[in-house]
Design a protein around this motif. Structure first.
Motif, PDB file in Angstrom:
ATOM      1  N   ARG A 275       0.938  -1.009   0.191  1.00 43.61           N
ATOM      2  CA  ARG A 275      -0.036   0.018   0.097  1.00 43.61           C
ATOM      3  C   ARG A 275       0.834   1.235  -0.147  1.00 43.61           C
ATOM      4  NH1 ARG A 275      -2.076  -2.880   4.378  1.00 43.61           N
ATOM      5  NH2 ARG A 275      -1.106  -1.262   5.963  1.00 43.61           N
ATOM      6  N   ASP A 276       0.382   2.425  -0.572  1.00 42.43           N
ATOM      7  CA  ASP A 276       1.107   3.720  -0.621  1.00 42.43           C
ATOM      8  C   ASP A 276       1.769   3.898   0.972  1.00 42.43           C
ATOM      9  OD1 ASP A 276       0.545   3.878  -3.076  1.00 42.43           O
ATOM     10  OD2 ASP A 276      -1.221   5.177  -2.766  1.00 42.43           O
ATOM     11  N   ASP A 277       1.175   3.306   2.152  1.00 40.59           N
ATOM     12  CA  ASP A 277       1.478   3.915   3.446  1.00 40.59           C
ATOM     13  C   ASP A 277       2.545   2.735   3.878  1.00 40.59           C
ATOM     14  OD1 ASP A 277      -0.413   1.900   3.687  1.00 40.59           O
ATOM     15  OD2 ASP A 277      -1.150   2.695   5.813  1.00 40.59           O
ATOM     16  N   GLN A 278       2.913   1.837   3.195  1.00 41.97           N
ATOM     17  CA  GLN A 278       3.932   0.751   3.573  1.00 41.97           C
ATOM     18  C   GLN A 278       5.226   0.882   3.185  1.00 41.97           C
ATOM     19  OE1 GLN A 278       1.218  -2.749   2.348  1.00 41.97           O
ATOM     20  NE2 GLN A 278       1.635  -3.361   4.612  1.00 41.97           N
ATOM     21  N   SER A 279       6.231   0.474   4.128  1.00 42.16           N
ATOM     22  CA  SER A 279       7.694   0.636   3.721  1.00 42.16           C
ATOM     23  C   SER A 279       7.992  -0.764   2.987  1.00 42.16           C
ATOM     24  CB  SER A 279       8.439   0.837   4.726  1.00 42.16           C
ATOM     25  OG  SER A 279       8.552  -0.236   5.624  1.00 42.16           O
ATOM     26  N   LEU A 280       9.250  -0.813   2.060  1.00 46.54           N
ATOM     27  CA  LEU A 280       9.800  -2.046   1.422  1.00 46.54           C
ATOM     28  C   LEU A 280      10.151  -2.757   2.696  1.00 46.54           C
ATOM     29  CD1 LEU A 280      10.960  -3.517  -0.729  1.00 46.54           C
ATOM     30  CD2 LEU A 280      13.030  -2.137  -0.525  1.00 46.54           C
ATOM     31  N   ASP A 281      10.756  -2.529   4.148  1.00 43.89           N
ATOM     32  CA  ASP A 281      10.866  -3.183   5.057  1.00 43.89           C
ATOM     33  C   ASP A 281       9.624  -3.988   5.455  1.00 43.89           C
ATOM     34  OD1 ASP A 281      13.381  -2.646   4.964  1.00 43.89           O
ATOM     35  OD2 ASP A 281      13.250  -1.032   6.791  1.00 43.89           O
ATOM     36  N   GLU A 282       8.460  -3.088   5.330  1.00 45.30           N
ATOM     37  CA  GLU A 282       7.246  -4.050   6.014  1.00 45.30           C
ATOM     38  C   GLU A 282       6.729  -5.210   4.783  1.00 45.30           C
ATOM     39  OE1 GLU A 282       3.909  -1.283   7.645  1.00 45.30           O
ATOM     40  OE2 GLU A 282       5.019  -0.169   6.313  1.00 45.30           O
ATOM     41  N   GLY A 283       7.168  -4.678   3.740  1.00 47.89           N
ATOM     42  CA  GLY A 283       6.726  -5.780   2.587  1.00 47.89           C
ATOM     43  C   GLY A 283       7.835  -6.992   2.735  1.00 47.89           C
ATOM     44  N   GLN A 284       8.994  -6.833   3.123  1.00 47.38           N
ATOM     45  CA  GLN A 284       9.882  -7.875   3.428  1.00 47.38           C
ATOM     46  C   GLN A 284       9.311  -8.885   4.456  1.00 47.38           C
ATOM     47  OE1 GLN A 284      13.704  -5.950   3.457  1.00 47.38           O
ATOM     48  NE2 GLN A 284      13.966  -6.582   1.218  1.00 47.38           N
ATOM     49  N   VAL A 285       8.983  -8.272   5.527  1.00 47.82           N
ATOM     50  CA  VAL A 285       8.411  -9.089   6.697  1.00 47.82           C
ATOM     51  C   VAL A 285       7.152  -9.805   6.450  1.00 47.82           C
ATOM     52  CG1 VAL A 285       7.213  -8.684   8.925  1.00 47.82           C
ATOM     53  CG2 VAL A 285       9.246  -7.268   8.599  1.00 47.82           C
ATOM     54  N   ILE A 286       6.285  -9.292   5.449  1.00 47.36           N
ATOM     55  CA  ILE A 286       5.218  -9.976   5.053  1.00 47.36           C
ATOM     56  C   ILE A 286       5.674 -11.271   4.039  1.00 47.36           C
ATOM     57  CG2 ILE A 286       3.296 -10.046   3.571  1.00 47.36           C
ATOM     58  CD1 ILE A 286       2.815  -6.915   4.343  1.00 47.36           C
ATOM     59  N   ALA A 287       6.643 -10.827   3.338  1.00 44.85           N
ATOM     60  CA  ALA A 287       7.103 -11.719   2.276  1.00 44.85           C
ATOM     61  C   ALA A 287       7.891 -12.990   2.974  1.00 44.85           C
ATOM     62  CB  ALA A 287       7.869 -11.227   1.393  1.00 44.85           C
ATOM     63  N   ASN A 288       8.597 -12.710   3.969  1.00 47.24           N
ATOM     64  CA  ASN A 288       9.684 -13.784   4.817  1.00 47.24           C
ATOM     65  C   ASN A 288       8.436 -14.470   5.762  1.00 47.24           C
ATOM     66  OD1 ASN A 288      12.131 -13.186   3.842  1.00 47.24           O
ATOM     67  ND2 ASN A 288      12.177 -11.423   5.284  1.00 47.24           N
ATOM     68  N   GLY A 289       7.626 -14.157   6.267  1.00 50.28           N
ATOM     69  CA  GLY A 289       6.301 -14.625   6.993  1.00 50.28           C
ATOM     70  C   GLY A 289       5.871 -15.725   6.269  1.00 50.28           C
ATOM     71  N   LEU A 290       5.343 -15.461   5.014  1.00 51.20           N
ATOM     72  CA  LEU A 290       4.594 -16.369   4.077  1.00 51.20           C
ATOM     73  C   LEU A 290       5.578 -17.421   3.642  1.00 51.20           C
ATOM     74  CD1 LEU A 290       1.920 -17.108   3.012  1.00 51.20           C
ATOM     75  CD2 LEU A 290       2.512 -15.373   1.186  1.00 51.20           C
ATOM     76  N   LEU A 291       6.957 -17.118   3.370  1.00 46.59           N
ATOM     77  CA  LEU A 291       7.828 -18.226   2.963  1.00 46.59           C
ATOM     78  C   LEU A 291       7.896 -19.027   4.038  1.00 46.59           C
ATOM     79  CD1 LEU A 291      10.620 -16.204   1.036  1.00 46.59           C
ATOM     80  CD2 LEU A 291       9.052 -17.774   0.314  1.00 46.59           C
ATOM     81  N   SER A 292       8.158 -18.639   5.440  1.00 50.32           N
ATOM     82  CA  SER A 292       8.136 -19.495   6.536  1.00 50.32           C
ATOM     83  C   SER A 292       6.824 -20.382   6.745  1.00 50.32           C
ATOM     84  CB  SER A 292       8.307 -18.522   7.810  1.00 50.32           C
ATOM     85  OG  SER A 292       8.466 -19.553   9.030  1.00 50.32           O
ATOM     86  N   GLU A 293       5.661 -19.807   6.715  1.00 52.36           N
ATOM     87  CA  GLU A 293       4.561 -20.392   6.756  1.00 52.36           C
ATOM     88  C   GLU A 293       4.620 -21.717   5.900  1.00 52.36           C
ATOM     89  OE1 GLU A 293       0.805 -18.416   7.349  1.00 52.36           O
ATOM     90  OE2 GLU A 293       1.945 -16.482   8.098  1.00 52.36           O
ATOM     91  N   LEU A 294       4.882 -21.278   4.357  1.00 51.98           N
ATOM     92  CA  LEU A 294       4.856 -22.292   3.248  1.00 51.98           C
ATOM     93  C   LEU A 294       5.948 -23.313   3.587  1.00 51.98           C
ATOM     94  CD1 LEU A 294       4.030 -19.804   0.523  1.00 51.98           C
ATOM     95  CD2 LEU A 294       2.718 -21.664   1.577  1.00 51.98           C
TER      96      LEU A 294
END
Length: 131
Positions: free
Chosen positions: A89-108
């Motif tokens: 989203r416009d109000d999100q940082s690249l770091d927040e996106g990396q946290v989301i991606a890493n969390g989903l990678l871990s869950e998978l």
């Protein structure tokens, strides 16, 4: 790349800008959609002007998990792959996106050592014997 989806669907000319590194990365792109009957002419024009690097044949299933697009790809000559695309989203940082991606990678259950750099065309070219 020029993505041709089929005789009845729109095609897209897409320019991606992203680093060829493993792990989450920022990816920006510009896309131009065209009617299915326009794609063959554009293929001819671009091939004449720039040459053709190669053709990637794949089938893709797309799922949404929160704000993440999960692509399940079957790539001819390479095998099966998963790609995560966190749509910030416009109000999100690249770091927040990396946290989301890493969390989903871990869950998978995807290990960091399994992550790849480059594009499918790079992998297909690497499989070709040297001349």
């Amino acid at each position: 790349k020029l993505r041709q989806l089929g005789a009845e669907q729109q095609s897209e000319l897409i320019f991606y800008q992203r680093s060829d590194t493993t792990g989450p990365k920022l990816s920006t792109f510009n896309a131009w959609k065209m009617a299915p009957d326009q794609a063959p002419g554009l293929v001819g024009l671009l091939s004449t002007a720039l040459g053709t690097r190669g053709v990637v044949k794949k089938s893709r299933q797309l799922f949404m998990v929160g704000q993440t697009r999960v692509h399940i790809d079957q790539v001819e000559g390479l095998g099966d792959f998963i790609e995560l695309e966190v749509v910030l989203r416009d109000d999100q940082s690249l770091d927040e996106g990396q946290v989301i991606a890493n969390g989903l990678l871990s869950e998978l259950g995807v290990e960091q050592s399994s992550l790849l750099a480059g594009a499918y065309i790079d992998m297909l070219e690497a499989k070709q014997p040297s001349t």
